[in-house]
Design a protein around this motif. Sequence first.
Motif, mmCIF file in Angstrom:
data_model
loop_
_atom_site.group_PDB
_atom_site.id
_atom_site.type_symbol
_atom_site.label_atom_id
_atom_site.label_comp_id
_atom_site.label_asym_id
_atom_site.label_seq_id
_atom_site.Cartn_x
_atom_site.Cartn_y
_atom_site.Cartn_z
ATOM 1 N N ASP A 73 -1.767 -9.444 14.820
ATOM 2 C CA ASP A 73 -0.436 -9.549 14.266
ATOM 3 C C ASP A 73 -0.374 -8.603 13.059
ATOM 4 N N PRO A 74 0.715 -7.876 12.875
ATOM 5 C CA PRO A 74 0.792 -6.915 11.771
ATOM 6 C C PRO A 74 0.523 -7.513 10.392
ATOM 7 N N THR A 75 0.916 -8.752 10.184
ATOM 8 C CA THR A 75 0.647 -9.387 8.891
ATOM 9 C C THR A 75 -0.849 -9.473 8.634
ATOM 10 N N LEU A 76 -1.613 -9.840 9.652
ATOM 11 C CA LEU A 76 -3.062 -9.936 9.500
ATOM 12 C C LEU A 76 -3.695 -8.558 9.332
ATOM 13 N N SER A 77 -3.151 -7.566 10.012
ATOM 14 C CA SER A 77 -3.648 -6.194 9.843
ATOM 15 C C SER A 77 -3.460 -5.740 8.402
ATOM 16 N N LYS A 78 -2.292 -6.015 7.857
ATOM 17 C CA LYS A 78 -2.008 -5.626 6.473
ATOM 18 C C LYS A 78 -2.938 -6.356 5.507
ATOM 19 N N VAL A 79 -3.206 -7.626 5.781
ATOM 20 C CA VAL A 79 -4.120 -8.398 4.939
ATOM 21 C C VAL A 79 -5.502 -7.743 4.921
ATOM 22 N N LEU A 80 -5.993 -7.356 6.083
ATOM 23 C CA LEU A 80 -7.320 -6.733 6.147
ATOM 24 C C LEU A 80 -7.354 -5.400 5.406
ATOM 25 N N LEU A 81 -6.311 -4.615 5.548
ATOM 26 C CA LEU A 81 -6.277 -3.328 4.851
ATOM 27 C C LEU A 81 -6.188 -3.520 3.341
ATOM 28 N N ALA A 82 -5.404 -4.475 2.906
ATOM 29 C CA ALA A 82 -5.301 -4.758 1.473
ATOM 30 C C ALA A 82 -6.603 -5.320 0.926
ATOM 31 N N ALA A 83 -7.312 -6.087 1.748
ATOM 32 C CA ALA A 83 -8.567 -6.711 1.307
ATOM 33 C C ALA A 83 -9.609 -5.669 0.933
ATOM 34 N N VAL A 84 -9.593 -4.538 1.591
ATOM 35 C CA VAL A 84 -10.542 -3.465 1.253
ATOM 36 C C VAL A 84 -10.295 -2.999 -0.184
ATOM 37 N N ASP A 85 -9.027 -2.775 -0.511
ATOM 38 C CA ASP A 85 -8.683 -2.330 -1.870
ATOM 39 C C ASP A 85 -8.969 -3.396 -2.915
ATOM 40 N N LEU A 86 -8.922 -4.655 -2.508
ATOM 41 C CA LEU A 86 -9.124 -5.764 -3.447
ATOM 42 C C LEU A 86 -10.569 -6.271 -3.455
ATOM 43 N N SER A 87 -11.448 -5.571 -2.738
ATOM 44 C CA SER A 87 -12.884 -5.896 -2.683
ATOM 45 C C SER A 87 -13.161 -7.318 -2.192
ATOM 46 N N CYS A 88 -12.387 -7.750 -1.193
ATOM 47 C CA CYS A 88 -12.640 -9.068 -0.619
ATOM 48 C C CYS A 88 -12.556 -9.003 0.909
ATOM 49 N N ALA A 89 -12.958 -7.857 1.465
ATOM 50 C CA ALA A 89 -12.829 -7.635 2.912
ATOM 51 C C ALA A 89 -13.655 -8.629 3.726
ATOM 52 N N GLU A 90 -14.860 -8.913 3.297
ATOM 53 C CA GLU A 90 -15.711 -9.829 4.062
ATOM 54 C C GLU A 90 -15.084 -11.220 4.156
ATOM 55 N N GLU A 91 -14.575 -11.704 3.030
ATOM 56 C CA GLU A 91 -13.950 -13.021 3.024
ATOM 57 C C GLU A 91 -12.691 -13.035 3.905
ATOM 58 N N MET A 92 -11.912 -11.982 3.811
ATOM 59 C CA MET A 92 -10.677 -11.926 4.586
ATOM 60 C C MET A 92 -10.962 -11.757 6.077
ATOM 61 N N LEU A 93 -12.023 -11.051 6.424
ATOM 62 C CA LEU A 93 -12.400 -10.950 7.835
ATOM 63 C C LEU A 93 -12.665 -12.330 8.422
ATOM 64 N N THR A 94 -13.348 -13.165 7.652
ATOM 65 C CA THR A 94 -13.631 -14.526 8.107
ATOM 66 C C THR A 94 -12.343 -15.317 8.286
ATOM 67 N N ILE A 95 -11.459 -15.231 7.315
ATOM 68 C CA ILE A 95 -10.207 -15.989 7.386
ATOM 69 C C ILE A 95 -9.328 -15.484 8.523
#
Length: 132
Positions: A73-95
């Motif tokens: 879903d585009p919302t989840l894609s955006k979350v993952l891309l933003a997570a990289v910039d916010l240094s929380c990609a691993e946590e967001m991948l799990t969620i």
Amino acid sequence: PMSVPEIQRANLGNTVLQLKAMGVNDIIHFDFMDPPPIQTLVNAMETLYSLGALDEEGLLTRMGRRMAEFPLDPTLSKVLLAAVDLSCAEEMLTIVAMLSVESLFYRPKDKAAEADQKKSKFYQPEGDHLTL
């Protein structure tokens, strides 16, 4: 009685995003086999615009192109891309992985009580996302 086709009752955000990524810019007049209601397409494009995937003219942005690379879903894609910039990609991948499935826990009908007991060992009052 015939059932309503999936495309006429589903969230079309990812469908519109993928069509835009393939170069289809006139989504409203696209030759769908079972055309969805126009308002559903408009809602999807408005959502994509709010996520930064489309510009004011309805064209795919650089962010939209990156979002289209994910089978989500585009919302989840955006979350993952933003997570990289916010240094929380691993946590967001799990969620995001947890949000992408119907149920995280296997609960066979013939062993429901046992499954519930084992799941209770991981219980967190804040919700299943914190359980994992």
